[in-house]
Write a protein that holds these residues in place. Structure first.
Motif, mmCIF file in Angstrom:
data_model
loop_
_atom_site.group_PDB
_atom_site.id
_atom_site.type_symbol
_atom_site.label_atom_id
_atom_site.label_comp_id
_atom_site.label_asym_id
_atom_site.label_seq_id
_atom_site.Cartn_x
_atom_site.Cartn_y
_atom_site.Cartn_z
ATOM 1 N N MET A 1 -25.088 102.485 -30.078
ATOM 2 C CA MET A 1 -24.047 103.474 -29.936
ATOM 3 C C MET A 1 -23.779 104.093 -31.300
ATOM 4 S SD MET A 1 -20.032 102.997 -28.754
ATOM 5 C CE MET A 1 -20.058 101.282 -29.111
ATOM 6 N N ALA A 2 -23.772 105.383 -31.341
ATOM 7 C CA ALA A 2 -23.453 106.096 -32.574
ATOM 8 C C ALA A 2 -21.944 106.155 -32.718
ATOM 9 C CB ALA A 2 -24.044 107.492 -32.543
ATOM 10 N N ALA A 3 -21.450 105.945 -33.898
ATOM 11 C CA ALA A 3 -20.007 105.952 -34.126
ATOM 12 C C ALA A 3 -19.624 107.127 -34.998
ATOM 13 C CB ALA A 3 -19.563 104.651 -34.790
ATOM 14 N N ALA A 4 -18.412 107.558 -34.815
ATOM 15 C CA ALA A 4 -17.877 108.655 -35.620
ATOM 16 C C ALA A 4 -16.449 108.315 -35.988
ATOM 17 C CB ALA A 4 -17.939 109.959 -34.851
ATOM 18 N N ASN A 5 -15.946 108.918 -37.020
ATOM 19 C CA ASN A 5 -14.588 108.657 -37.455
ATOM 20 C C ASN A 5 -13.788 109.950 -37.369
ATOM 21 O OD1 ASN A 5 -12.303 107.565 -38.489
ATOM 22 N ND2 ASN A 5 -13.043 107.416 -40.583
ATOM 23 N N HIS A 6 -13.285 110.258 -36.186
ATOM 24 C CA HIS A 6 -12.489 111.464 -35.967
ATOM 25 C C HIS A 6 -11.046 111.055 -35.710
ATOM 26 C CE1 HIS A 6 -15.713 114.557 -35.262
ATOM 27 N NE2 HIS A 6 -16.406 113.449 -35.261
ATOM 28 N N SER A 7 -10.104 111.683 -36.344
ATOM 29 C CA SER A 7 -8.707 111.404 -36.072
ATOM 30 C C SER A 7 -8.152 112.345 -35.008
ATOM 31 C CB SER A 7 -7.875 111.519 -37.348
ATOM 32 O OG SER A 7 -7.972 112.815 -37.867
ATOM 33 N N ARG A 8 -8.845 113.436 -34.761
ATOM 34 C CA ARG A 8 -8.471 114.383 -33.708
ATOM 35 C C ARG A 8 -9.695 115.235 -33.414
ATOM 36 N NH1 ARG A 8 -7.514 116.498 -38.331
ATOM 37 N NH2 ARG A 8 -7.243 118.668 -38.798
ATOM 38 N N THR A 12 -14.091 123.509 -32.973
ATOM 39 C CA THR A 12 -13.540 124.850 -33.118
ATOM 40 C C THR A 12 -14.634 125.819 -32.709
ATOM 41 O OG1 THR A 12 -14.216 125.053 -35.411
ATOM 42 C CG2 THR A 12 -11.999 124.194 -35.016
ATOM 43 N N LEU A 13 -14.245 126.908 -32.119
ATOM 44 C CA LEU A 13 -15.243 127.856 -31.641
ATOM 45 C C LEU A 13 -16.144 128.357 -32.751
ATOM 46 C CD1 LEU A 13 -13.116 129.872 -29.097
ATOM 47 C CD2 LEU A 13 -14.813 128.110 -28.621
ATOM 48 N N ASN A 14 -15.660 128.428 -33.964
ATOM 49 C CA ASN A 14 -16.460 128.928 -35.074
ATOM 50 C C ASN A 14 -17.512 127.940 -35.555
ATOM 51 O OD1 ASN A 14 -15.009 131.310 -35.094
ATOM 52 N ND2 ASN A 14 -13.486 130.513 -36.504
ATOM 53 N N SER A 15 -17.330 126.646 -35.279
ATOM 54 C CA SER A 15 -18.243 125.636 -35.807
ATOM 55 C C SER A 15 -19.360 125.260 -34.838
ATOM 56 C CB SER A 15 -17.464 124.383 -36.211
ATOM 57 O OG SER A 15 -16.959 123.735 -35.065
ATOM 58 N N ILE A 16 -19.364 125.785 -33.639
ATOM 59 C CA ILE A 16 -20.373 125.414 -32.655
ATOM 60 C C ILE A 16 -21.686 126.104 -32.999
ATOM 61 C CG2 ILE A 16 -21.042 125.523 -30.227
ATOM 62 C CD1 ILE A 16 -18.023 125.483 -29.593
ATOM 63 N N PRO A 32 -20.809 121.006 -27.290
ATOM 64 C CA PRO A 32 -21.323 121.127 -28.662
ATOM 65 C C PRO A 32 -22.062 119.864 -29.122
ATOM 66 C CG PRO A 32 -19.007 121.734 -28.561
ATOM 67 C CD PRO A 32 -19.348 121.129 -27.248
ATOM 68 N N SER A 33 -23.208 120.053 -29.736
ATOM 69 C CA SER A 33 -23.939 118.914 -30.298
ATOM 70 C C SER A 33 -23.212 118.411 -31.537
ATOM 71 C CB SER A 33 -25.365 119.330 -30.657
ATOM 72 O OG SER A 33 -25.349 120.284 -31.693
ATOM 73 N N GLY A 34 -23.454 117.162 -31.889
ATOM 74 C CA GLY A 34 -22.884 116.596 -33.102
ATOM 75 C C GLY A 34 -21.434 116.176 -32.993
ATOM 76 N N GLU A 35 -20.853 116.216 -31.797
ATOM 77 C CA GLU A 35 -19.448 115.861 -31.598
ATOM 78 C C GLU A 35 -19.330 114.545 -30.836
ATOM 79 O OE1 GLU A 35 -16.737 117.280 -32.714
ATOM 80 O OE2 GLU A 35 -17.720 119.014 -33.592
ATOM 81 N N VAL A 36 -18.191 113.885 -30.975
ATOM 82 C CA VAL A 36 -17.919 112.716 -30.153
ATOM 83 C C VAL A 36 -17.580 113.197 -28.744
ATOM 84 C CG1 VAL A 36 -17.212 111.192 -32.042
ATOM 85 C CG2 VAL A 36 -15.493 112.593 -30.872
ATOM 86 N N LEU A 37 -17.763 112.318 -27.763
ATOM 87 C CA LEU A 37 -17.568 112.706 -26.365
ATOM 88 C C LEU A 37 -16.146 113.183 -26.078
ATOM 89 C CD1 LEU A 37 -19.674 109.915 -24.640
ATOM 90 C CD2 LEU A 37 -20.273 112.330 -24.928
ATOM 91 N N LEU A 38 -15.148 112.592 -26.716
ATOM 92 C CA LEU A 38 -13.780 113.038 -26.475
ATOM 93 C C LEU A 38 -13.573 114.469 -26.970
ATOM 94 C CD1 LEU A 38 -11.074 112.307 -25.258
ATOM 95 C CD2 LEU A 38 -10.452 111.215 -27.419
ATOM 96 N N GLU A 87 -25.234 113.067 -26.827
ATOM 97 C CA GLU A 87 -26.683 113.223 -26.883
ATOM 98 C C GLU A 87 -27.105 114.058 -25.679
ATOM 99 O OE1 GLU A 87 -28.539 109.365 -26.933
ATOM 100 O OE2 GLU A 87 -27.193 108.646 -28.509
ATOM 101 N N PRO A 88 -28.112 114.909 -25.824
ATOM 102 C CA PRO A 88 -28.569 115.701 -24.681
ATOM 103 C C PRO A 88 -28.965 114.786 -23.516
ATOM 104 C CG PRO A 88 -29.617 116.450 -26.702
ATOM 105 C CD PRO A 88 -28.877 115.187 -27.040
ATOM 106 N N GLY A 89 -28.554 115.185 -22.324
ATOM 107 C CA GLY A 89 -28.936 114.458 -21.121
ATOM 108 C C GLY A 89 -28.072 113.262 -20.777
ATOM 109 N N MET A 90 -27.009 113.009 -21.526
ATOM 110 C CA MET A 90 -26.120 111.894 -21.202
ATOM 111 C C MET A 90 -25.508 112.097 -19.827
ATOM 112 S SD MET A 90 -23.838 110.976 -24.542
ATOM 113 C CE MET A 90 -24.297 109.573 -25.523
#
Length: 108
Positions: A1-8, A12-16, A32-38, A87-90
């Motif tokens: 499982m890949a982990a990320a450290n996001h507080s929120r 954003t539409l500009n970063s996709i 968007p790729s590169g984001e956590v599922l939440l 990940e693509p196809g999840m």
């Protein structure tokens, strides 16, 4: 499982830069790729709901837990959406009542 450290949510539409296909309870979406599922859930409901409630974004509350089946896997595993990178196809299923509440209009 890949982990990320996001507080929120950091979506954003500009970063996709790229959208990837996933399935949520059998429905197809692009997130968007590169984001956590939440963050991806927030992306899907951003027009109806600018802020998601009842999520800690810190791997503490468990409100974002779901079953995640990756491409090539035989079985799904229970994972937290605030810590798992998309990940693509999840294939996502077994959503908590909190996730189901926010996604209810998308899963009809």
């Amino acid at each position: 499982m890949a982990a990320a450290n996001h507080s929120r949510s950091s979506v954003t539409l500009n970063s996709i830069t790229e959208l990837v296909p996933i399935e949520v309870e059998g429905r197809s979406f692009e997130v968007p790729s590169g984001e956590v599922l939440l963050s991806c859930v927030h992306f899907l409901v951003r027009d109806e709901t600018p802020v998601l409630g009842r999520f800690c974004w810190a791997n503490e509350c468990g409100n974002c837990e779901m079953s995640v089946k990756r491409r090539g896997s035989l079985f799904a595993t229970r994972e937290r959406g605030c810590q798992t990178l998309v990940e693509p196809g999840m294939e996502l299923s077994g959503l908590t009542p909190e996730l189901r509440y926010w996604l209810q209009r998308k899963l009809v």
